[in-house]
Design a protein around this motif. Structure first.
Motif, short mmCIF file in Angstrom:
data_model
loop_
_atom_site.label_atom_id
_atom_site.label_comp_id
_atom_site.label_asym_id
_atom_site.label_seq_id
_atom_site.Cartn_x
_atom_site.Cartn_y
_atom_site.Cartn_z
N ALA A 27 0.83 -1.22 0.00
CA ALA A 27 0.00 0.00 0.00
C ALA A 27 0.86 1.25 0.00
O ALA A 27 0.56 2.24 0.66
N GLY A 28 1.97 1.21 -0.75
CA GLY A 28 2.76 2.42 -1.00
C GLY A 28 2.17 3.15 -2.19
O GLY A 28 1.11 2.79 -2.71
N THR A 30 2.98 3.18 -5.24
CA THR A 30 2.83 2.36 -6.45
C THR A 30 1.60 1.45 -6.33
O THR A 30 0.79 1.36 -7.27
N GLY A 31 1.45 0.79 -5.19
CA GLY A 31 0.31 -0.12 -5.01
C GLY A 31 -1.02 0.63 -5.03
O GLY A 31 -2.01 0.13 -5.58
N ALA A 50 1.55 -5.57 4.47
CA ALA A 50 2.12 -6.10 5.71
C ALA A 50 1.91 -5.14 6.88
O ALA A 50 1.66 -5.55 8.02
N THR A 57 6.71 3.33 2.20
CA THR A 57 7.87 4.07 2.75
C THR A 57 7.42 5.09 3.78
O THR A 57 8.06 5.26 4.83
N TRP A 58 6.32 5.77 3.49
CA TRP A 58 5.88 6.90 4.34
C TRP A 58 5.03 6.43 5.51
O TRP A 58 4.59 7.24 6.32
N TRP A 60 6.34 3.44 7.14
CA TRP A 60 7.37 2.80 7.96
C TRP A 60 8.44 3.78 8.44
O TRP A 60 8.97 3.63 9.53
N SER A 70 12.26 14.78 -3.17
CA SER A 70 11.57 15.19 -4.39
C SER A 70 10.63 16.33 -4.00
O SER A 70 10.08 16.30 -2.90
N TYR A 75 6.03 14.68 -6.74
CA TYR A 75 5.94 13.30 -6.26
C TYR A 75 4.48 12.85 -6.24
O TYR A 75 4.17 11.67 -6.40
N ALA A 120 -1.32 -7.91 6.68
CA ALA A 120 -1.41 -9.14 5.88
C ALA A 120 -0.15 -9.26 5.04
O ALA A 120 -0.10 -8.81 3.89
N THR A 153 5.88 -4.04 -4.04
CA THR A 153 6.43 -4.25 -2.70
C THR A 153 7.62 -3.34 -2.39
O THR A 153 8.21 -3.44 -1.32
N GLY A 154 7.97 -2.45 -3.34
CA GLY A 154 8.97 -1.42 -3.03
C GLY A 154 10.40 -1.90 -3.14
O GLY A 154 10.70 -3.09 -3.01
N LEU A 156 12.82 -0.15 -1.30
CA LEU A 156 13.46 0.22 -0.03
C LEU A 156 12.50 -0.14 1.11
O LEU A 156 12.15 0.69 1.94
N MET A 403 9.08 -13.12 -0.56
CA MET A 403 7.63 -13.34 -0.62
C MET A 403 7.24 -14.78 -0.87
O MET A 403 6.07 -15.10 -0.98
N GLY A 446 15.39 8.20 -10.23
CA GLY A 446 14.89 9.57 -10.18
C GLY A 446 13.72 9.68 -9.25
O GLY A 446 13.70 9.08 -8.17
C1 LIG Z 1 13.32 7.61 3.98
C2 LIG Z 1 13.04 7.52 2.52
C3 LIG Z 1 12.86 8.68 1.80
C4 LIG Z 1 12.60 8.61 0.43
N1 LIG Z 1 12.42 9.77 -0.27
C5 LIG Z 1 12.13 9.71 -1.59
C6 LIG Z 1 11.92 10.91 -2.35
O1 LIG Z 1 11.99 12.02 -1.85
N2 LIG Z 1 11.65 10.77 -3.67
C7 LIG Z 1 11.57 9.55 -4.28
O2 LIG Z 1 11.29 9.50 -5.46
N3 LIG Z 1 11.73 8.42 -3.58
C8 LIG Z 1 12.02 8.47 -2.27
N4 LIG Z 1 12.22 7.30 -1.56
C9 LIG Z 1 12.04 6.01 -2.25
C10 LIG Z 1 10.64 5.44 -1.91
O3 LIG Z 1 10.79 4.13 -1.50
C11 LIG Z 1 9.71 5.58 -3.11
O4 LIG Z 1 9.54 6.93 -3.41
C12 LIG Z 1 8.29 5.04 -2.92
O5 LIG Z 1 7.91 5.00 -1.59
C13 LIG Z 1 8.14 3.70 -3.52
O6 LIG Z 1 6.79 3.35 -3.38
P1 LIG Z 1 6.34 1.86 -3.53
O7 LIG Z 1 4.88 1.86 -3.35
O8 LIG Z 1 6.90 1.31 -4.79
O9 LIG Z 1 7.09 1.09 -2.36
P2 LIG Z 1 6.94 1.27 -0.81
O10 LIG Z 1 6.54 2.65 -0.47
O11 LIG Z 1 8.19 0.75 -0.21
O12 LIG Z 1 5.72 0.31 -0.42
C14 LIG Z 1 5.84 -1.08 -0.50
C15 LIG Z 1 4.90 -1.70 0.50
O13 LIG Z 1 4.87 -3.09 0.26
C16 LIG Z 1 4.73 -3.74 1.50
N5 LIG Z 1 5.22 -5.11 1.38
C17 LIG Z 1 6.46 -5.54 1.06
N6 LIG Z 1 6.52 -6.88 1.07
C18 LIG Z 1 5.29 -7.31 1.42
C19 LIG Z 1 4.72 -8.60 1.61
N7 LIG Z 1 5.44 -9.73 1.45
N8 LIG Z 1 3.42 -8.68 1.97
C20 LIG Z 1 2.67 -7.56 2.13
N9 LIG Z 1 3.16 -6.31 1.98
C21 LIG Z 1 4.46 -6.19 1.61
C22 LIG Z 1 5.59 -2.93 2.45
O14 LIG Z 1 5.17 -3.13 3.78
C23 LIG Z 1 5.33 -1.52 1.95
O15 LIG Z 1 4.34 -0.89 2.68
C24 LIG Z 1 12.51 7.35 -0.20
C25 LIG Z 1 12.73 6.18 0.54
C26 LIG Z 1 12.99 6.26 1.89
C27 LIG Z 1 13.20 4.99 2.64
#
Ligand SMILES: Cc1cc2nc3c(=O)[nH]c(=O)nc-3n(C[C@H](O)[C@H](O)[C@H](O)COP(=O)(O)OP(=O)(O)OC[C@H]3O[C@@H](n4cnc5c(N)ncnc54)[C@H](O)[C@@H]3O)c2cc1C
Length: 565
Positions: A27-28, A30-31, A50, A57-58, A60, A70, A75, A120, A153-154, A156, A403, A446
């Motif tokens: 639920a980041g 992207t999701g 989970a 990211t925002w 945890w 950004s 963003y 979950a 699932t990100g 980071l 996973m 980026g």
């Molecule tokens: C401190 C920090 C600052 C950042 N700042 C920037 C910024 O300024 N600009 C930028 O572009 N990017 C930044 N990033 C990168 C950031 O990760 C991405 O911007 C963005 O959050 C990615 O989104 P996402 O939805 O792909 O992944 P995430 O936000 O990481 O979300 C993935 C989710 O998947 C869940 N997940 C993973 N595995 C499982 C599983 N097996 N079962 C269930 N759930 C699961 C996780 O719990 C998580 O909530 C930053 C990262 C960090 C850590």
């Protein structure tokens, strides 16, 4: 993507029917976008996460000082003009609380929460060939059978703890920046250790430095930190953002790194020394990533140009940090600017002028062990009430490989990628039909939501195509995948980032040293997506259940003629 019909009475039951068309994991940002797009396209969708809330990211990373690098409005989601107009970002670079509020607002505004299940964690996902579905099991005892599995699932999202003896024995409070508790941590009057000076550590340190009784910073590698130059968004800037929305989207949707910052038109030695120094000063005072994107055009390719900028930065550090020995330790000696992801800071170097803030250089005195009451190095033991691990993440593949994903013939993704990820466009891998992973390894570099969003758009278009053509599975062919992956590997050496960077997995012992971003960037992604669409998905193998039972899948992957990768 059609749901299997119920068997008529008397007939033997067919393959199991999916509970949903699309299951999104994560639920980041992207999701959330994937859930929105799939639902808008008419699919039944669920999302499992989970964590206990929205934000990824925002959710945890809620440590003090966590904020965007950004610009907030670049963003943010751009798919709805109304959404953009109604959310007034307070700062050019918003802090975590505002970002988390925003993402929750989006989820509620578009009525997405009812499709989400929190707490979950996916523990296994197994592909079932006859039905062309995925059986997904979650740690809360749930099980979902889905036609399409989107792992958002990100990159980071798996915090990394170094293997330091005694880490579990510490009896004080211990935190990782990427697993920060929802109840605030009280630093007042405490003896605090922060281990790590990457992007998270350098955000946290200045915020808590004035509050604590003492702060000891354990630094493995000094980083080239430059000011973020954040500011509140003034009313006239708010109005301009709204007035310029269309132009902004145009720039963001086409910019190679998904930012508004434009490229500079001069190389370093086009300018005489005095003008160079004035330009360096201008860069120092400019916001966030403009220091990479809008800098002299040769900064990343001419070592002399880069060294001159580094010397300018070193001068800044020496000018800010009063203790010369500490200043020298804070100046990187082992890498050029932007060879690692450069952190942006506010008051970081200044924090070392406070009386009770100390820097320990782990290159000189490595950590020997964590004791029940502190940390021991060759210098001796320091006692602490709180230890913060700002030690980063298992980047790129960390979440996907944990996973329990098993594709065709029981192939484990963790085995298939033992030597590094192999993908097409950073969204699919051969042998794992109907599995997509936008925002995973081999995405561009980026401003994340922009290129992760490109991938979500592509995933959505692909599953709509599959459904509309009467198929129910889609899988990239090996040839296309190998071509994309070799492009990534081949061009890795041309990337700004060096092997010292976590983008190569270097921070994780035993991890293959493979470049985990798409070294062709967004332009390569756009070119390849255009080719896929033009060739009518020639690089993909598609099937329908009636074909699978008689092995008549439409395998067109050998027809791929494109050359972009
Ligand atoms: C401190 C920090 C600052 C950042 N700042 C920037 C910024 O300024 N600009 C930028 O572009 N990017 C930044 N990033 C990168 C950031 O990760 C991405 O911007 C963005 O959050 C990615 O989104 P996402 O939805 O792909 O992944 P995430 O936000 O990481 O979300 C993935 C989710 O998947 C869940 N997940 C993973 N595995 C499982 C599983 N097996 N079962 C269930 N759930 C699961 C996780 O719990 C998580 O909530 C930053 C990262 C960090 C850590």
């Amino acid at each position: 993507m059609t749901t299997s019909p119920e068997p008529a009475s008397g007939q033997s039951p067919g393959p199991p029917a999916p509970d949903v068309d699309v299951l999104v994991v994560g639920a980041g940002i992207t999701g959330i976008y994937q859930l929105y797009r799939a639902r808008e396209a008419g699919f039944s969708v669920q999302l499992v996460e989970a964590g206990d809330g929205v934000g990824g990211t925002w959710y945890w990373n809620r440590y003090p000082g966590a904020r965007f690098d950004s610009e907030s409005y670049t963003y943010a989601f751009l798919f709805s003009r109304e959404l953009f107009d109604e959310w007034e970002w307070q700062e050019h670079f918003a802090g975590q609380p505002e970002i988390e509020r925003y993402l929750n607002h989006v989820v509620d505004r578009f009525d997405l929460r009812r499709h989400m299940r929190f707490g979950a964690k996916v523990t296994s996902a197994t592909y079932d060939e006859p039905s062309g579905t995925w059986r997904v099991v979650t740690g809360d005892g749930g099980e979902v059978r889905t036609r399409v599995l989107v792992a958002a699932t990100g990159v980071l999202s798996v915090p990394y703890f170094p293997d330091v003896p005694g880490r579990e024995d510490f009896r004080g409070e211990s935190y990782h920046t990427g697993l920060w508790p929802t109840t605030p941590v009280d630093f007042a009057g405490k003896r605090v250790a922060v281990i790590g000076t990457g992007s998270s550590g350098v955000q946290l340190i200045p915020v808590i430095a004035g509050e604590v009784a003492s702060l000891t910073v354990y630094q493995r590698t000094a980083n080239w930190c430059t000011p973020l130059n954040n500011a509140p968004i003034a009313p006239d800037e708010q109005a301009k953002l709204r007035a310029d929305f269309d132009a902004m989207c145009e720039t963001l949707n086409t910019s190679p790194a998904g930012f508004l910052h434009g490229a500079h038109d001069r190389a370093t030695y086009d300018d005489p020394e005095e003008e160079r120094l004035a330009f360096f000063e201008q860069m120092w005072n400019s916001p966030g990533f403009s220091k990479l994107i809008s800098h002299y055009t040769d900064l990343m390719v001419d070592p002399a140009a880069n060294a001159e900028w580094c010397e300018f930065l070193a001068g800044k550090v020496r000018g800010i940090v009063r203790d010369p020995a500490t200043a020298e330790k804070l100046i990187p000696k082992d890498h050029r600017f932007a060879e690692k992801r450069p952190p942006f800071v506010h008051g970081y170097y200044e924090a070392f002028n406070l009386p009770d803030v100390m820097l320990v250089d782990l290159k000189e005195t490595p950590i020997l062990r964590v004791t029940p009451s502190g940390i021991e190095t060759a210098e001796g033991i320091r006692e602490f009430d709180i230890v913060v691990w700002a030690t980063g993440f298992d980047f790129g593949t960390g979440a996907l490989l944990r996973m329990g994903i098993r594709g065709r013939d029981g192939l484990a993704l963790a085995d298939d990628w033992a030597d590094g990820p192999r993908t097409f466009l950073g969204v699919q891998t051969a042998g794992f039909p109907n599995l997509f992973f936008p925002g995973g390894p081999h995405a561009a570099a980026g401003n994340n939501p922009r290129y992760n969003g490109d991938q979500v758009d592509f995933v959505t278009e692909t599953i709509v195509y599959v459904r509309d053509h009467g198929y129910d599975t889609v899988e990239v062919g090996r040839e296309a995948q190998e071509r994309w992956t070799s492009m990534v590997d081949r061009n890795a050496s041309k990337s700004n980032f060096g092997e010292i960077s976590y983008y190569f997995g270097t921070n994780i012992p035993g991890k293959p040293r493979k470049y985990l971003l798409n070294s062709g960037g967004r332009p390569k992604l756009f070119a390849m997506i255009a080719e896929v669409l033009q060739s009518d998905y020639a690089a993909f193998r598609m099937s329908r259940s009636s074909d699978r039972s008689t092995d008549r899948s439409t395998d067109r992957s050998t027809d791929l003629t494109g050359t972009s990768a």
